[in-house]
Write an enzyme that holds these catalytic residues in place. Structure first.
Site, PDB file in Angstrom:
ATOM      1  N   ARG A   1       3.218  -4.589   4.404  1.00  0.00           N
ATOM      2  CA  ARG A   1       3.795  -5.761   3.748  1.00  0.00           C
ATOM      3  C   ARG A   1       5.019  -6.260   4.503  1.00  0.00           C
ATOM      4  NH1 ARG A   1       4.604  -3.503  -2.186  1.00  0.00           N
ATOM      5  NH2 ARG A   1       5.261  -5.664  -2.599  1.00  0.00           N
TER       6      ARG A   1
ATOM      7  N   LEU B   1      -0.359   4.851  -2.634  1.00  0.00           N
ATOM      8  CA  LEU B   1      -0.580   3.424  -2.499  1.00  0.00           C
ATOM      9  C   LEU B   1       0.301   2.724  -3.520  1.00  0.00           C
ATOM     10  CD1 LEU B   1      -4.502   3.225  -2.274  1.00  0.00           C
ATOM     11  CD2 LEU B   1      -2.865   3.139  -0.379  1.00  0.00           C
ATOM     12  N   ASP B   2       0.838   1.564  -3.156  1.00  0.00           N
ATOM     13  CA  ASP B   2       1.630   0.795  -4.103  1.00  0.00           C
ATOM     14  C   ASP B   2       0.802   0.489  -5.346  1.00  0.00           C
ATOM     15  OD1 ASP B   2       3.686   0.726  -2.249  1.00  0.00           O
ATOM     16  OD2 ASP B   2       3.088  -1.230  -1.450  1.00  0.00           O
ATOM     17  N   LYS B   3       1.473   0.243  -6.442  1.00  0.00           N
ATOM     18  CA  LYS B   3       0.791  -0.028  -7.713  1.00  0.00           C
ATOM     19  C   LYS B   3      -0.283  -1.101  -7.570  1.00  0.00           C
ATOM     20  CE  LYS B   3       1.682  -1.864 -12.353  1.00  0.00           C
ATOM     21  NZ  LYS B   3       2.725  -2.387 -13.280  1.00  0.00           N
TER      22      LYS B   3
END
Length: 322
Positions: free
Chosen positions: A247, A140-142
């Site tokens: 996104r 998962l992205d930060k």
């Protein structure tokens, strides 16, 4: 952490990340991480913007971080554990936490926290540019929160990795989007995603070496924001697993995620991108039976939605049939 002597260089004209990349022979994406971590100085001053323009002739000092595996340590970091057995552990990752160590980021990651709790399977290529990622099968992205699964054995890792590769997993995310998409009905986005040809930290529709990407977006609630945009609480179901897929696809619809400064813009209501991995279903690596995991919607995302005038749907935490 072992001492690393800085490299003293003279700049050529161009972007800082591109210049350092050419001078030291490291990839531009790797150098960007060094810069963001404060490992590069220009004329004696630390800078953190990879896009900084250099005239040429500036004195550069570059201190490459050691290989991640050389300094990764177990850390006592609290974790919200959703499920755990001898095969795997599932965690509700908080926003702001990087999934695994990589050049420039060697502490405070999910892997550091997990090592402080459980043994993780060995990773022979720990010093690769991809970073130290024992047990990691997806990321998962930060600034994305929610469900993430980590394998506890080599066998579990292989089986889970195969399940993700063969699309035997089902993922559901919750997001707040804002923009031109009216969110009156579900939208199926089926457009390929590749690396941005200039801004290498970004992905884009098309781009370099594009790969197929499909996401189904189902609006749970929507209302106009009074400035010509529609705010939407959206359920996103990615059928593929491309970097930044949700996104990029919401930005492609004209409604980037609230607070996404890479593909949209900053928001006073939401200091990070309003994206949360809410549900994950996958075959258990030991039994093959479906394992259903759920991380409830986070307070910051819900608070931002309500603050912007949104109402919370009654079925917000109901699992979706995938």
């Amino acid at each position: 952490m072992p001492d690393v002597s800085p490299l003293l260089l003279t700049a050529t004209p161009g972007r800082l990340d591109a210049v350092v990349s050419a001078l030291v022979g490291a990839s531009r994406s790797q150098v960007a991480l060094w810069i963001e971590a404060g490992a590069v100085q220009v004329a004696g001053v630390s800078v953190t913007k990879p896009s900084l323009k250099l005239r040429g002739g500036e004195a550069l000092s570059v201190t490459p971080p050691p290989p991640p595996g050389a300094s990764v340590e177990a850390e006592d970091i609290p974790l919200d554990v959703l499920y755990e057995d001898d095969w795997l552990i599932a965690v509700n990752k908080p926003p702001g936490m990087v999934t695994h160590p990589a050049p420039g980021v060697v502490t405070g990651t999910l892997v550091n926290a997990l090592l402080g709790r459980v043994p993780l399977p060995e990773q022979p290529d720990f010093d690769s540019e991809a970073g130290f990622r024992p047990g990691i099968v997806h990321r998962l992205d930060k600034d994305t929160s929610g469900v993430i699964v980590v394998a506890k054995t080599v066998e579990a890792h292989a089986r889970l990795a195969a399940a993700f590769k063969d699309r035997e997993t089902r993922k559901v995310y919750l997001a707040v989007a804002a923009g031109a998409w009216k969110a009156e009905r579900p939208a199926q986005v089926d457009v390929p995603i590749g690396r941005h040809p200039v801004q290498r930290q970004r992905m884009t529709v098309g781009g370099a070496n594009p790969r197929e990407a499909q996401t189904l977006f189902t609006p749970l609630a929507a209302h106009p924001d009074g400035h010509g945009r529609t705010l939407a609480l959206v359920r996103a179901q990615p059928r593929t697993g491309r970097t930044h897929q949700i996104r990029v696809h919401l930005a492609h619809l004209g409604s980037p995620i609230l607070g996404d400064t890479v593909y949209g813009r900053a928001s006073e209501a939401m200091p990070r991108q309003a994206l949360h991995a809410q549900f994950l279903t996958l075959p258990h690596p030991g039994t093959g039976e479906p394992l259903h995991l759920h991380a409830p919607a986070p307070d910051d995302l819900l608070s931002a939605w309500v603050a912007l005038g949104g109402a919370l749907p009654a079925d917000l935490e109901s699992p979706t049939t995938l």
